[in-house]
Structure formats: structure tokens, C-alpha cells
Write a protein that holds these residues in place. Sequence first.
Motif, PDB file in Angstrom:
ATOM      1  N   ASN A  26       0.806  -1.016   0.223  1.00 42.10           N
ATOM      2  CA  ASN A  26       0.036  -0.094  -0.014  1.00 42.10           C
ATOM      3  C   ASN A  26       0.897   1.343   0.134  1.00 42.10           C
ATOM      4  OD1 ASN A  26      -2.378   1.113  -0.172  1.00 42.10           O
ATOM      5  ND2 ASN A  26      -2.783   0.936   2.026  1.00 42.10           N
ATOM      6  N   LEU A  27       2.123   1.118   0.676  1.00 38.11           N
ATOM      7  CA  LEU A  27       2.870   2.591   0.650  1.00 38.11           C
ATOM      8  C   LEU A  27       3.750   2.684  -0.284  1.00 38.11           C
ATOM      9  CD1 LEU A  27       3.777   1.695   4.392  1.00 38.11           C
ATOM     10  CD2 LEU A  27       2.299   3.363   3.492  1.00 38.11           C
ATOM     11  N   THR A  28       3.939   3.877  -0.837  1.00 40.60           N
ATOM     12  CA  THR A  28       4.878   4.102  -1.877  1.00 40.60           C
ATOM     13  C   THR A  28       5.480   5.755  -1.738  1.00 40.60           C
ATOM     14  OG1 THR A  28       3.129   5.278  -3.009  1.00 40.60           O
ATOM     15  CG2 THR A  28       4.075   3.480  -4.041  1.00 40.60           C
ATOM     16  N   LEU A  29       6.726   5.775  -1.845  1.00 39.33           N
ATOM     17  CA  LEU A  29       7.485   6.836  -1.820  1.00 39.33           C
ATOM     18  C   LEU A  29       7.671   7.847  -2.963  1.00 39.33           C
ATOM     19  CD1 LEU A  29      10.081   6.106   0.992  1.00 39.33           C
ATOM     20  CD2 LEU A  29       8.095   7.750   1.246  1.00 39.33           C
ATOM     21  N   GLU A  30       7.272   9.080  -2.718  1.00 38.13           N
ATOM     22  CA  GLU A  30       7.562   9.735  -3.876  1.00 38.13           C
ATOM     23  C   GLU A  30       8.421  11.107  -3.460  1.00 38.13           C
ATOM     24  OE1 GLU A  30       3.901  11.302  -5.353  1.00 38.13           O
ATOM     25  OE2 GLU A  30       3.680   9.515  -6.722  1.00 38.13           O
ATOM     26  N   ALA A  31       9.308  11.488  -4.438  1.00 42.57           N
ATOM     27  CA  ALA A  31      10.023  12.978  -4.014  1.00 42.57           C
ATOM     28  C   ALA A  31       8.836  13.896  -3.871  1.00 42.57           C
ATOM     29  CB  ALA A  31      10.731  13.154  -5.433  1.00 42.57           C
ATOM     30  N   SER A  32       8.986  14.725  -3.108  1.00 40.95           N
ATOM     31  CA  SER A  32       8.140  15.765  -2.893  1.00 40.95           C
ATOM     32  C   SER A  32       7.839  16.720  -4.079  1.00 40.95           C
ATOM     33  CB  SER A  32       8.236  16.714  -1.524  1.00 40.95           C
ATOM     34  OG  SER A  32       7.972  15.767  -0.694  1.00 40.95           O
ATOM     35  N   ARG A  33       6.588  17.023  -4.256  1.00 43.90           N
ATOM     36  CA  ARG A  33       6.450  17.608  -5.777  1.00 43.90           C
ATOM     37  C   ARG A  33       6.285  19.140  -5.485  1.00 43.90           C
ATOM     38  NH1 ARG A  33       1.124  14.734  -6.590  1.00 43.90           N
ATOM     39  NH2 ARG A  33       1.233  14.941  -4.294  1.00 43.90           N
ATOM     40  N   CYS A  34       6.719  19.586  -6.713  1.00 42.98           N
ATOM     41  CA  CYS A  34       6.669  20.933  -7.013  1.00 42.98           C
ATOM     42  C   CYS A  34       5.943  21.325  -8.380  1.00 42.98           C
ATOM     43  CB  CYS A  34       7.935  21.832  -6.846  1.00 42.98           C
ATOM     44  SG  CYS A  34       7.918  23.610  -7.360  1.00 42.98           S
ATOM     45  N   PHE A  35       4.736  21.542  -8.279  1.00 41.30           N
ATOM     46  CA  PHE A  35       3.880  21.560  -9.452  1.00 41.30           C
ATOM     47  C   PHE A  35       3.860  23.331 -10.104  1.00 41.30           C
ATOM     48  CE2 PHE A  35       1.870  18.045  -7.519  1.00 41.30           C
ATOM     49  CZ  PHE A  35       2.428  16.910  -8.489  1.00 41.30           C
ATOM     50  N   VAL A  36       3.940  23.158 -11.378  1.00 37.86           N
ATOM     51  CA  VAL A  36       4.183  24.411 -11.988  1.00 37.86           C
ATOM     52  C   VAL A  36       3.059  24.575 -13.124  1.00 37.86           C
ATOM     53  CG1 VAL A  36       6.480  25.144 -11.232  1.00 37.86           C
ATOM     54  CG2 VAL A  36       6.117  23.700 -13.327  1.00 37.86           C
ATOM     55  N   SER A  37       2.573  25.618 -13.492  1.00 35.33           N
ATOM     56  CA  SER A  37       1.697  25.804 -14.519  1.00 35.33           C
ATOM     57  C   SER A  37       2.702  25.574 -15.987  1.00 35.33           C
ATOM     58  CB  SER A  37       1.153  27.135 -14.708  1.00 35.33           C
ATOM     59  OG  SER A  37       2.297  28.060 -14.913  1.00 35.33           O
ATOM     60  N   ALA A  38       1.908  25.564 -17.115  1.00 36.12           N
ATOM     61  CA  ALA A  38       2.662  25.439 -18.197  1.00 36.12           C
ATOM     62  C   ALA A  38       3.540  26.429 -18.741  1.00 36.12           C
ATOM     63  CB  ALA A  38       1.505  25.131 -19.487  1.00 36.12           C
ATOM     64  N   THR A 194      -2.600  17.824 -14.319  1.00 42.97           N
ATOM     65  CA  THR A 194      -2.494  19.142 -15.157  1.00 42.97           C
ATOM     66  C   THR A 194      -1.224  19.942 -14.539  1.00 42.97           C
ATOM     67  OG1 THR A 194      -3.942  19.944 -13.145  1.00 42.97           O
ATOM     68  CG2 THR A 194      -4.818  19.280 -15.230  1.00 42.97           C
ATOM     69  N   GLU A 195      -0.863  19.519 -13.605  1.00 42.49           N
ATOM     70  CA  GLU A 195       0.508  20.219 -13.416  1.00 42.49           C
ATOM     71  C   GLU A 195       1.714  19.201 -13.434  1.00 42.49           C
ATOM     72  OE1 GLU A 195      -0.891  20.977  -9.032  1.00 42.49           O
ATOM     73  OE2 GLU A 195      -0.717  22.950  -9.467  1.00 42.49           O
ATOM     74  N   ALA A 196       2.794  20.194 -13.688  1.00 43.69           N
ATOM     75  CA  ALA A 196       4.270  19.589 -13.995  1.00 43.69           C
ATOM     76  C   ALA A 196       5.024  19.454 -12.851  1.00 43.69           C
ATOM     77  CB  ALA A 196       4.687  20.167 -14.954  1.00 43.69           C
ATOM     78  N   ALA A 197       5.700  18.421 -12.791  1.00 42.74           N
ATOM     79  CA  ALA A 197       6.747  18.261 -11.488  1.00 42.74           C
ATOM     80  C   ALA A 197       7.913  18.809 -11.850  1.00 42.74           C
ATOM     81  CB  ALA A 197       6.620  17.051 -10.866  1.00 42.74           C
ATOM     82  N   ILE A 198       8.700  19.465 -11.067  1.00 43.53           N
ATOM     83  CA  ILE A 198      10.170  19.850 -11.318  1.00 43.53           C
ATOM     84  C   ILE A 198      10.873  18.670 -10.940  1.00 43.53           C
ATOM     85  CG2 ILE A 198      12.160  21.153 -11.173  1.00 43.53           C
ATOM     86  CD1 ILE A 198      10.240  23.696 -10.814  1.00 43.53           C
TER      87      ILE A 198
END
Length: 627
Positions: A26-38, A194-198
Motif C-alpha cells: 500500500n505504501l509508496t514513496l515519492e519525491a515531494s512535488r513542486c507543480f508548475v503551470s505550463a 494538469t500540473e508538472a513536477a520539477i
Amino acid sequence: MQMCVPPQTCSFRPQIRVTSEERSSNLTLEASRCFVSARVRRKLLPFWLGARLTSTMAVRGVGLLTGLPLRAQTRTRIRCPAFIRLRCAGTVAADLRREEQPSGSVETGSKDKTPKKTFPEVQNERREQAQRTVLIHCQNKVSERKFLKYLSQHGRIHSHFFYESFGFYAVVEFCQKDSVDSLLKGTQTPANGTEAAIPFRSRFLSLKLRSPPSQGSEQPQVLLNNQLPPSNRKLSELLCAAKSIDDQLNTLLKEFQLTEENTRLRYLTSSLIEDIAAAYFPDCRVKPFGSSVNTFGKLGCDLDMFLDLDETKKLDIQKNKGNFLIEFQVKNVASERMATQKILSVLGECLDHFGPGCVSVQKILHARCPLVRFSHQASGFQCDLTTNNRIAMKSSELLYIYGTLDARVRALVCSVRYWARAHSLTSSIPGAWITNFSLTVMVIFFLQRRSPPILPTLDTLMTLADEEDECVIEGNNCTFIRDLNKIKPSENTESLEVLLKEFFEYFGNFAFSKNSINIRQGREQNKPDSSPLHIQNPFETSLNISKNVNQSQLQRFVELARESAWVLQQEEAAAPCPPSKQPWGLAALLLPSIAQNKKVQKKLPSERIKSLLESVKNNIAQSATHT
Ligand code: GTP
Ligand code: MG
């Protein structure tokens, strides 16, 4: 240095086997996100492609920095985190706890025989500990057991704790750094609609549940250990219930001093910022300084950090042997100050665009000491990043020595700082008021003036210094002994109650108009200029650390000091028998009534407002010059 504790003290053991099912569970780790507009994405694209940046990060094993959605960056106010300590073991932790005195048991320096660590030793151990640590944002409260089991597939966990600050976070320290690398290898960059992660990778991660818990299912229970300072009311109750004024001072210190977890988080935050700076300067160090490390910090204080680029220079000296000399091609600028400004400017941009959890980034490059100020949302710290500021680092080391030499020092400084804040003598807004740093130096000076002295003068510490302690920064002699164990403890056995009363009396009657405070020599000196309050900078001796203080603020300080000395004398005469429900002792000193009762002080609120307005005006003028 010991890398990990023996198995029996490890808070979590690796022998818990993780099945492949659990691994992909059940658990997954992701790099914390920084979403930006197009739009922003298009702007940033050339930067992402900057091969140097990304390749250096890869070399360092630094993950892609991520962050909260950019919209969160408009939130400037950050909450102080409430810490939830589950377990905590470890060498550094244990050492620090050993140095902490429980309430009511402060001993004079002469009784404490425990070997004490030098400031660089503490800094190096803490830094190494931080490098083995990850910060994980948990979307939901998780089962502690499952969480640890999931992470332990990467190696033995040394210690961990949970805290709350705009969500749930876990600080997990592994026994080995390799485990962090393994964890990062198994961590993915999030992909979202809709958002992009750096795609910036760092040790700040997010934990998600693959399948969210069903509605109505119970949230896992975690043992809460709130590390926030007590409310005013609670503090008042605690102080009133104390057995003596000494006990009150120790209670205040115990409730407000930085906790072990808070200290870890400070070093971890510095370590995360170091990873970002290392993209440009691979051998740099980001070192916390100021009250986070000088033993005088209180919960909620800012995190001052120093980007040390001299580590790079030290490595260069070692390499350059033999007949040839090979140097890097570099760009030159007109002055050190300009180089500092350029470095901080780029790092400020980097923190703003890529720093996960770094919000409200301000570049204050035209100040006397240029800095980048930002909020680290995940930790809840207000951060100041400077570079080329070695003297402040040395001041922190000196204060660490004074704070560690005798347990009464921290208790007295904590009470004086708290008293000053309670009466608005200090403020978080820069202005004409006394700073915490100046107050600390005043307490040190006062303790040097006791008979017998409680603290040695800086000149004495210089005389005791060995060859390896020698230190000259920008032509200023910053030499003093760094091994605390070689400093003879004080013979003075005065109680905290006496010291507090005497402190107020001493400064209530100090000849501020003609004398300067000088901790180098431990005696008053003629003031070299007309500033109302003159406290000689211990290392840059021609400078006054309280140059900003105006006459009316000094006057307020003197009046409140006299009044407080008087209150304590009255209490002594009346011989109260604590504990009592009525505020007494230190609690009585912290009441606003002290300031309000005196006729002469009726005009104070308007003075305060005048000063505030002046400060706001100055700040506006200053920020107009900031880039
Ligand atoms: P807090 O109020 O708890 O943040 O105390 P602090 O000691 O961290 O003070 P501050 O954040 O203002 O400054 C950080 C450090 O910079 C201090 O501990 C000093 O070492 C140094 N510093 C601050 N002000 C001065 C100053 O006026 N002169 C010099 N030489 N150093 C200063
Ligand atoms: Mg500070």
C-alpha cells in the motif's frame, strides 16, 4: 565517530523481514512535488536542461527537489510545528540529553564533571546524523509499525519521530547513509495530471497509500509528544507551582529550550539546503549558527544558516603539491561583497524555484550582511541564509562555550530574554530595540563581573588557547580555547534567584551614558561614541552590536530593570511561601503590570508605536533597495 548505536539501543531493527508483497504494498514513496503551470514550465525548461546542475546533483546523490504546490507559496505565515515524538535513541541524542539538566537541578560549573564536546565536534556529528536522515511528508496518519517495516527494507533505522506542521511529517534517521541512497533509488518522481513536477530529487519525500483507507476506517494512533512551548496561561501555572525562584528559572528553560527533535530538524533543514547549494558548489557546507546551535535557542526561534565555501578552498590547498599549480577558470567580480551577493542571488532563485517546502523567498542583498530569507514550510522554520559570515559563526561558538560552561548561564539568559519579550523590549521586527544577541552578551558580561566570576573573559579564553585554536578572520583575532574541559569551573555558588535580582540591579544602575560593555576584557570601558547603548562586538572590536538601540528603548530597559529588581526585593522581604496561586517571583516579573503601573511609563505605548512606525518606514526604504 560512531555511526550507529548497538542493536539493543536501535529503535527499530532490520530483522523484521519485508515480504515482496509488503514491498509493493500500500505504501509508496515519492519525491515531494513542486507543480508548475505550463507557462512557468516553459520558462524553467532551459534551466532543467542545465546539464551542470543536474549532473552535479546526481553526483551528490541529491534527488530532485520538490515542494508544495506553488500556490501554497502565497501563504507567508507558518505555524510552529507540534512534534510527535515516538522514539528517539542515538549517540548524539543521548549526549545532548546528558547535557540537559532537569528542572530544579541546575548545578554550578564546578560540580559538573561530564566531559563536554567542542562546538565543531557537535556540528560535525549533527551534520553526519542529518545526512543519514530523511524527511517524509505523510499524507495520512500511518501505522508506525508498517511505516518502519516498509522503510527498513533499505537498512536499519536508528531513530525516528513524527511531528505536525501543515500535515504529518516523519523524520527518519538510518544507521547508514547507504540506506538513504537505497531509499532514494526506490523513490519515484510523481506524475500528475494538469500540473508538472520539477524533477528535482532530494531527501524530502512524500509517503502515499496506494489505496486510500476506506471511509470510516480508524486513523492509526500515534503517541503524541507535543514539543510546543506552553501557552502563557500554562506557563503562569507552572511558574506559580514552582518551589522557588531558582525552580522557576529552570522550569522556564526546560519548557522553552530546543528539544532534541527540534535540534535534529534544524540540522536536517540545513543539510537539505546544503544539498541545493551543492549543485553549484559541490564541497560547500551549510552550517546552522546563532541561537539554533549556541545553546540559547528557544522553540520557535529562527534558523540562521551559513554557506561555508572555504571547505572548497581547504581541499584546493591539499591538492596543490609539486612544481605545478593548476587552478579553476573562474569569473572575477569587483569585491568579496559583490561575490557574496551574486552567490546568494542565484541560490535564492534556486530555493524559490526548486526548493521543496521553501516559500516566501526574499533576497536581502544590500544589507550589511547580505542574506536570503525564506520559510521552510515543512519544518516551520523561518530561515536566514548568509555566506562570508565567518565571524557570526565564531560568535556562535563563543556563546556555545559560555552556555555550556555553567548551567546557570542558559537559565538566566532564557529568563532575561523571556522577560524582555514579555515587555516588548525585543521584537521580531528589526528596529531600535535591543536584540536577543545583545541581551545574551549583557548577561555574559554581568556573569563575568560577579565575585568570584562565573564566566571567564574572552581575553582569558584567548590566553588558554592552543596553537590549533588560533583563528584570524579578516584581520580580527578570533582565537579562544575550544576545548571546554580545559577551562576551570567557577568557584561562585550564587543562586539563580540572587543572580536574576542582581542582574536587574546592575543594569538598572549601569552608567550607560559613559560606559561600554566589553566581554573581551570583562570590564566597563569608556564609550568610544555617543550611541545610547554601546556593547563592543567581541571580535570586530571597533563595532557596536547594539548600535540600533535608541535612547527611549534603552530608557525603557533601565526602568523595567529597576522595577523588576524592586519587585524581587519586595518578595524577598515579604518572604512568600511558594507555591502560590498569585503570580510571584519570576511570574510576577513577566506580568505586563510592571510596565503599566508606573506613571512615568504611561507614555510608553506611544513611544513604542513611534518606534514601530519608524521601523516599518525603514523596512520599506530598505526593501525598495533590495533586488
Ligand atoms: P534569536 O533572536 O533567537 O534568533 O537569536 P540569535 O542569537 O540567533 O540572533 P540572530 O538571529 O539575530 O543572529 C544570529 C547570530 O548572528 C547571532 O547569534 C550572532 O552570532 C550574530 N549576530 C547577530 N547580530 C549581530 C550583531 O549585531 N553583530 C555581530 N557581530 N553578530 C551578530
Ligand atoms: Mg537567530
